[in-house]
Design a protein around this motif. Sequence first.
Motif, PDB file in Angstrom:
ATOM      1  N   GLU A   1      -9.796  16.982  39.703  1.00  0.00           N
ATOM      2  CA  GLU A   1      -9.303  17.082  38.383  1.00  0.00           C
ATOM      3  C   GLU A   1      -9.335  15.678  37.759  1.00  0.00           C
ATOM      4  N   GLY A   2      -9.999  14.941  38.262  1.00  0.00           N
ATOM      5  CA  GLY A   2     -10.389  13.452  37.512  1.00  0.00           C
ATOM      6  C   GLY A   2     -10.140  12.431  38.633  1.00  0.00           C
ATOM      7  N   PHE A   3     -10.198  11.138  38.204  1.00  0.00           N
ATOM      8  CA  PHE A   3     -10.301  10.173  39.038  1.00  0.00           C
ATOM      9  C   PHE A   3      -9.727   8.794  38.346  1.00  0.00           C
ATOM     10  N   GLU A   4      -8.976   8.107  38.994  1.00  0.00           N
ATOM     11  CA  GLU A   4      -8.457   6.816  38.520  1.00  0.00           C
ATOM     12  C   GLU A   4      -9.709   5.722  38.375  1.00  0.00           C
ATOM     13  N   GLU A   5     -10.779   5.898  39.052  1.00  0.00           N
ATOM     14  CA  GLU A   5     -11.698   4.741  39.374  1.00  0.00           C
ATOM     15  C   GLU A   5     -12.522   4.905  37.868  1.00  0.00           C
ATOM     16  N   ASP A   6     -13.189   3.594  37.644  1.00  0.00           N
ATOM     17  CA  ASP A   6     -14.152   3.854  36.779  1.00  0.00           C
ATOM     18  C   ASP A   6     -15.499   4.585  36.996  1.00  0.00           C
ATOM     19  N   ILE A   7     -15.870   4.940  38.173  1.00  0.00           N
ATOM     20  CA  ILE A   7     -16.997   5.650  38.677  1.00  0.00           C
ATOM     21  C   ILE A   7     -16.624   6.211  39.781  1.00  0.00           C
ATOM     22  N   LEU A   8     -17.021   7.504  39.964  1.00  0.00           N
ATOM     23  CA  LEU A   8     -17.025   8.392  41.109  1.00  0.00           C
ATOM     24  C   LEU A   8     -18.520   8.807  41.452  1.00  0.00           C
ATOM     25  N   ILE A   9     -18.898   8.540  42.528  1.00  0.00           N
ATOM     26  CA  ILE A   9     -20.313   8.859  42.984  1.00  0.00           C
ATOM     27  C   ILE A   9     -20.121  10.243  43.635  1.00  0.00           C
ATOM     28  N   THR A  10     -21.001  11.240  43.172  1.00  0.00           N
ATOM     29  CA  THR A  10     -20.818  12.532  43.605  1.00  0.00           C
ATOM     30  C   THR A  10     -21.836  13.272  44.286  1.00  0.00           C
ATOM     31  N   HIS A  11     -23.060  12.409  44.392  1.00  0.00           N
ATOM     32  CA  HIS A  11     -24.215  12.728  45.057  1.00  0.00           C
ATOM     33  C   HIS A  11     -24.941  11.650  45.811  1.00  0.00           C
ATOM     34  N   PRO A  12     -24.027  11.180  46.949  1.00  0.00           N
ATOM     35  CA  PRO A  12     -24.805  10.055  47.576  1.00  0.00           C
ATOM     36  C   PRO A  12     -25.755  10.098  48.363  1.00  0.00           C
ATOM     37  N   ALA A  13     -26.366  11.532  48.419  1.00  0.00           N
ATOM     38  CA  ALA A  13     -27.592  11.572  49.160  1.00  0.00           C
ATOM     39  C   ALA A  13     -28.737  10.901  48.320  1.00  0.00           C
TER      40      ALA A  13
ATOM     41  N   ALA B   1     -18.802  19.200  41.038  1.00  0.00           N
ATOM     42  CA  ALA B   1     -17.365  19.622  40.937  1.00  0.00           C
ATOM     43  C   ALA B   1     -16.353  19.408  42.257  1.00  0.00           C
ATOM     44  N   LEU B   2     -17.059  19.688  43.240  1.00  0.00           N
ATOM     45  CA  LEU B   2     -16.065  19.365  44.512  1.00  0.00           C
ATOM     46  C   LEU B   2     -15.545  17.725  44.480  1.00  0.00           C
ATOM     47  N   GLY B   3     -16.464  16.926  44.366  1.00  0.00           N
ATOM     48  CA  GLY B   3     -16.116  15.496  44.129  1.00  0.00           C
ATOM     49  C   GLY B   3     -15.075  15.009  42.973  1.00  0.00           C
ATOM     50  N   PHE B   4     -15.314  15.917  42.042  1.00  0.00           N
ATOM     51  CA  PHE B   4     -14.543  15.340  40.745  1.00  0.00           C
ATOM     52  C   PHE B   4     -13.130  15.924  40.752  1.00  0.00           C
TER      53      PHE B   4
END
Length: 184
Positions: free
Chosen positions: A111-123, A106-109
């Motif tokens: 209210e949306g994003f413009e990219e095709d992919i959002l990495i939310t858990h890079p660990a 939820a923190l990374g997301f």
Amino acid sequence: MASYKGKNIDFIVATDEDDEGALSRVSAISSSFPMARIIVVDSSGDAHKSQSRLRETISLLGKKAQYVDCNRHCRYTCYQKALDCLQGDYVAFRTDNGMIDEALTALGFGEGFEEDILITHPAIRVTAENQDTPAENIEAMLFKRAFVEQTEAFANPDSFDEKSFITKALRAANWRMEPSFRAA
């Protein structure tokens, strides 16, 4: 950042004879994304399904969740089957045993994003050619629905190679990782 309710995101949860795990995932998602849609795809065997109350439990959640029956024991077949049920502009893939911190999602997301992919858990990472700390599995990522549909990611579930798909997707797609996560 204000908490995002998840109104425009669908979570797909693949499960196979782990009702408790699936319901734990649903609970974790609902806590961080109270308005998200959750699609639970059950590939359990007939004997398990006949004793299970998963379908009935999911139906109690109303429009917030949907139960989908799948007759093949394959996570990627489950994901493919659920794609027909998507309603939001974003999609996340989960399993009944993958305990992802949805608060971090939820923190990374936002209210949306413009990219095709959002990495939310890079660990959860692996080094791929020409990429800087991409995610290791699809559970560490959120996707634009249009990107997933366009790539036909799970069209051949028996031969789907998750790491290969991620490597190719990160090379071809517009993606980002929140700057605060880079130090994770």
